[in-house]
Design an enzyme around this catalytic site. Structure first.
Site, PDB file in Angstrom:
ATOM      1  N   HIS B  56     -78.443  66.885  -8.700  1.00  0.00           N
ATOM      2  CA  HIS B  56     -78.119  67.123 -10.120  1.00  0.00           C
ATOM      3  C   HIS B  56     -77.260  65.984 -10.659  1.00  0.00           C
ATOM      4  O   HIS B  56     -76.043  66.004 -10.556  1.00  0.00           O
ATOM      5  CB  HIS B  56     -77.395  68.462 -10.272  1.00  0.00           C
ATOM      6  CG  HIS B  56     -77.316  68.937 -11.694  1.00  0.00           C
ATOM      7  ND1 HIS B  56     -77.500  70.249 -12.048  1.00  0.00           N
ATOM      8  CD2 HIS B  56     -77.079  68.274 -12.848  1.00  0.00           C
ATOM      9  CE1 HIS B  56     -77.389  70.373 -13.363  1.00  0.00           C
ATOM     10  NE2 HIS B  56     -77.124  69.185 -13.871  1.00  0.00           N
ATOM     11  N   LEU B  59     -78.554  60.155 -15.265  1.00  0.00           N
ATOM     12  CA  LEU B  59     -78.545  58.679 -15.232  1.00  0.00           C
ATOM     13  C   LEU B  59     -78.618  58.071 -16.629  1.00  0.00           C
ATOM     14  O   LEU B  59     -78.440  56.872 -16.783  1.00  0.00           O
ATOM     15  CB  LEU B  59     -79.692  58.162 -14.358  1.00  0.00           C
ATOM     16  CG  LEU B  59     -79.532  58.414 -12.851  1.00  0.00           C
ATOM     17  CD1 LEU B  59     -80.743  57.874 -12.082  1.00  0.00           C
ATOM     18  CD2 LEU B  59     -78.248  57.791 -12.321  1.00  0.00           C
ATOM     19  N   ASP B 301     -73.330  67.131 -10.741  1.00  0.00           N
ATOM     20  CA  ASP B 301     -73.580  67.178 -12.185  1.00  0.00           C
ATOM     21  C   ASP B 301     -72.949  65.931 -12.832  1.00  0.00           C
ATOM     22  O   ASP B 301     -72.354  65.997 -13.905  1.00  0.00           O
ATOM     23  CB  ASP B 301     -73.029  68.464 -12.811  1.00  0.00           C
ATOM     24  CG  ASP B 301     -73.551  68.685 -14.230  1.00  0.00           C
ATOM     25  OD1 ASP B 301     -74.390  67.884 -14.689  1.00  0.00           O
ATOM     26  OD2 ASP B 301     -73.117  69.649 -14.879  1.00  0.00           O
ATOM     27  N   HIS B 305     -70.158  59.327 -19.464  1.00  0.00           N
ATOM     28  CA  HIS B 305     -70.088  59.144 -20.917  1.00  0.00           C
ATOM     29  C   HIS B 305     -69.295  57.888 -21.240  1.00  0.00           C
ATOM     30  O   HIS B 305     -68.435  57.466 -20.457  1.00  0.00           O
ATOM     31  CB  HIS B 305     -69.410  60.347 -21.591  1.00  0.00           C
ATOM     32  CG  HIS B 305     -70.266  61.561 -21.660  1.00  0.00           C
ATOM     33  ND1 HIS B 305     -71.413  61.630 -22.419  1.00  0.00           N
ATOM     34  CD2 HIS B 305     -70.152  62.767 -21.055  1.00  0.00           C
ATOM     35  CE1 HIS B 305     -71.977  62.824 -22.277  1.00  0.00           C
ATOM     36  NE2 HIS B 305     -71.226  63.528 -21.442  1.00  0.00           N
TER      37      HIS B 305
END
Lengths: 309, 420
Positions: B56, B59, B301, B305
């Site tokens: 999970h 990319l 996960d 950002h």
């Protein structure tokens, strides 16, 4: 001495600091009562009032407080500024800094926004209400009003009735009043009580009678119409019946109790019209205390800035 | 290649062995392997794990390369000890067709670090309206489908997706979130959300969708996988379903087993993640779920950002934590050193189980198996400094945390792809 660059919340303000602010505010109030509206502690300083939410009473209160202190005051309504063009809060803060502002007074619909502004701005930041987080000067003016009436805060029983969940006023009052040794009771529809508020020192009550029993202060909170539309309670009528403060419920309170409300009041909902205009009501006194408290906070923050410079 | 004297983490034990690797395969595991002139790695005092597999990961490529791309994400993965990663389809365009699947696979091969397995979308554009081309994506190399980031809100369409995908042997990886109940919430609903004055997300928003997807899987008798479980009640739903024989598997993340939502009260937007970091009772249940097998695997996960997506008001900040470079350290520090899990169990959660769930090669150190390996020093510590991540995403709220377990080598198909 209040040793802070900013005042964002009462969550971390101790009793000594609160007392200093309230004492200073009481002084300011004396001057104002004497008709002395020129107390130039902030002469030569610039204050920008930046409101991302509509407000009349808080904005004008801050503006008058700054002007009575002799500051140059700029008002920015976010809707008509570069914010409307998509400028971020961080960039707005940097811009206002570059214009040599000494204080930024901000109201913002999102909790924590003043912390972000305070992190990037050299100017002192005063929180004029951030989302559901805090509204420290409102709680301070409430505390000043209570202290003037009773001569103390310690041991007072304060009943806050209404939309606690969305109320930054209730939260700042809870922090400030419990720090000063008062008992804070809360009563609201279950849908409008924030999770865990009892762990922060609030005494949750299950009836109006329990909340108001022997209370020294009865504080109503404004209910926004959209809360009803969102399904938090079925109708304003039902709200008024179970959660509104009327003459009957006031009989449970201390005979010497006072009635407060941060305003604006929905007459006949949070308070019946009779109670608003009642001799026990301190709603107009709260407005007056507001100016004094904001002058006091600005003066103390400015003293510290001067001391640091 | 010979890896000498390492503590080799096998399925049920850790043994000191030499490992001989040839042509990308493990050909011998023995007490002493004679030198054959090939490269040797001295793993004395270190541990050799099967290459970690993260099923999970985001990319961000194509479309959001300013947040991460396949190259930077692959570099971060091998630095974190991962030899295989599976990337989610919420790119731009959404990976809901064979063209994007092929793009990701080809670019990952060009980069040539870890193996990258695309996860296709369940619905076109992740809009929850029409099925994506599941068969074509599978043919192009997608290993599963997910609308990660959102739930398929229509129970009818979700049922059809599970049913149709099962015909291709493709599993649905379910992001469980009842959007209406989330209602703009940004953190867990509880004491911390009240302290911060931030809108809370109740556990029920996650649990309702977990329960629904379990019910759909049970009624169809098909397998289903629940993503990033964060609630104690969600763990219980999955445990009960497993007991009842439902073919459900589930994953959780380091930020759910290691910390609680007290971290949000400072308004650090890097703590904003979906589902949100929950409370002590949840953390303890997640640990219990990892121990008793309710939670099959640990994923990151990894959600990189750009700072512009995070250096804003908490409400406006993007959800997600960049975590692929710290996941192994979290496991060693918060699961192994605390005695919660053995090293074999950690290898299971972070390698074998994901391989099994998705049908991937690897996941264990066995003779004849693929030589995807990771060598780590479990006694060495490091302090997290997000600014030093090789991932483009520096959005990690655990800067300053000291972790044990430093990845020293990552070996993919017998080739060293990362060396500390």
């Amino acid at each position: 001495m209040l040793k802070r660059k900013d005042l964002i919340g009462l969550i971390d303000v101790n009793a000594e600091e609160l007392t200093e602010i309230l004492d200073t505010a009481a002084d300011m109030k004396r001057h104002l009562r004497d008709g002395d509206k020129q107390l130039p502690y902030l002469r030569g300083k610039t204050v920008t009032i930046l409101f991302y939410e509509n407000s009349t009473r808080t904005r004008t209160s801050f503006e008058l407080a700054s002007k009575y202190l002799g500051a140059t005051v700029i008002n920015i309504a976010a809707g008509s500024s570069s914010v409307a063009k998509g400028e971020t809060l961080v960039d707005t803060g940097k811009t206002l800094d570059a214009q040599l502002n000494d204080f930024l007074i901000m109201r913002h619909p999102m909790g924590g926004a003043p912390y972000l502004l305070a992190k990037v701005a050299k100017a002192g930041v005063l929180n004029a209400g951030d989302g559901m987080n805090e509204h420290p000067t409102q709680a301070l003016l409430d505390m000043l009003t209570m202290r003037e009436h009773f001569g103390r805060l310690e041991g007072l029983k304060v009943a806050i009735v209404g939309d606690i969940k969305h109320s930054r006023v209730a939260k700042s009052n809870l922090f400030g009043l419990t720090t000063m040794g008062a008992e804070v009771r809360m009563f609201a529809p279950e849908t409008l009580i924030p999770k865990g508020i009892d762990k922060l020192g609030a005494k949750l009550c299950s009836s109006k009678q329990e909340a108001l029993d022997g209370a020294d202060v009865v504080m109503g909170l404004r209910i926004q119409l959209e809360r009803q539309q969102a399904g938090n309670f079925p109708s304003l009528n039902e709200y008024a019946e179970f959660y509104g403060v009327d003459g009957k419920s006031l009989q449970y309170a201390n005979p010497n109790a006072i009635i407060m409300h941060p305003g604006p009041v929905n007459r006949g909902v949070e308070l019946t019209g009779k109670e608003i205009d009642h001799e026990k009501s301190r709603i107009e006194e709260q407005v007056f205390s507001g100016i004094a408290v904001r002058m006091a906070v600005l003066k103390l923050l400015n003293d510290y800035r001067n001391h640091q410079a | 290649m010979i890896i000498r004297n390492g503590n080799v983490v096998l399925e049920n034990e850790v043994v000191k062995k030499d490992i001989l690797v040839k042509d990308g395969k493990i050909v011998e595991i023995a007490d002493t392997i004679p030198a054959d002139g090939s490269q040797e790695i001295d793993a004395s005092g270190k541990h050799v794990f099967p290459g970690l597999i993260d099923m999970h990961v985001h990319l961000r490529d194509p479309g959001y390369e300013y947040k991460e791309d396949i190259e930077s994400g692959s570099k971060a993965a091998v630095k974190g000890g991962f030899t295989q990663i599976c990337c989610m389809p919420n790119t731009n365009p959404i990976m809901d067709n064979k063209v994007v699947v092929s793009y990701v696979k080809h670019k990952a091969q060009e980069v040539g670090l870890c193996k990258v397995h695309p996860i296709g979308a369940i619905t076109k554009g992740e809009k929850g309206e029409q099925l994506a081309q599941i068969g074509e994506m599978k043919k192009a190399g997608a290993v599963a489908i997910s609308d990660d980031g959102v739930s398929v809100s229509s129970s009818r369409l979700m049922r059809l997706a599970m049913e149709y995908a099962s015909g291709f042997g493709v599993k649905c990886l379910c992001h469980c979130e009842d959007k209406e109940l989330v209602d703009g919430g940004v953190v867990n609903e509880g004491l911390s959300s009240t302290i911060a004055g931030l809108k809370g997300i109740p556990r029920a928003a996650e649990d309702i969708m977990i329960a629904r997807d379990i019910a759909l899987a049970e009624s169809l008798d098909v397998p289903v996988h629940i993503c990033h479980v964060s609630t104690h009640s969600g763990v219980r739903l999955i445990r009960d379903a497993k007991k009842a024989g439902v073919k459900v598997t589930a994953e959780t993340c380091p930020h759910y087993y290691a910390v609680t939502d007290e971290v949000i009260t400072g308004f650090d937007t890097n703590t904003k993640v979906n589902p949100p970091i929950r409370e002590e009772v949840d953390k303890l249940a997640i640990l219990e779920g990892l121990k008793d097998g309710t939670l099959d695997c640990i994923v990151t996960d990894h959600a990189p950002h750009h700072i512009n997506d995070k250096n804003v008001e908490y409400n406006l900040a993007a959800f997600g934590i960049s975590g692929i470079e710290t996941s192994f350290g979290f496991a060693i520090t918060y699961l192994y050193k605390t005695g919660e899990l053995t090293l074999s169990q950690i290898a299971d959660k972070m390698s074998k189980a994901p391989a099994k769930i998705l049908g991937l090669d690897g996941g264990a150190i066995t003779v004849g198996g693929v030589a995807d390996l990771m060598i780590a020093d479990l006694d060495k510590t490091f302090v997290i400094d997000p600014q030093k991540f090789v991932s483009k995403g520096k959005n990690n709220p655990f800067g300053g945390y000291e972790l044990s377990g430093v990845v020293e080598y990552t070996i993919v198909d017998g080739e060293i792809k990362y060396q500390a």
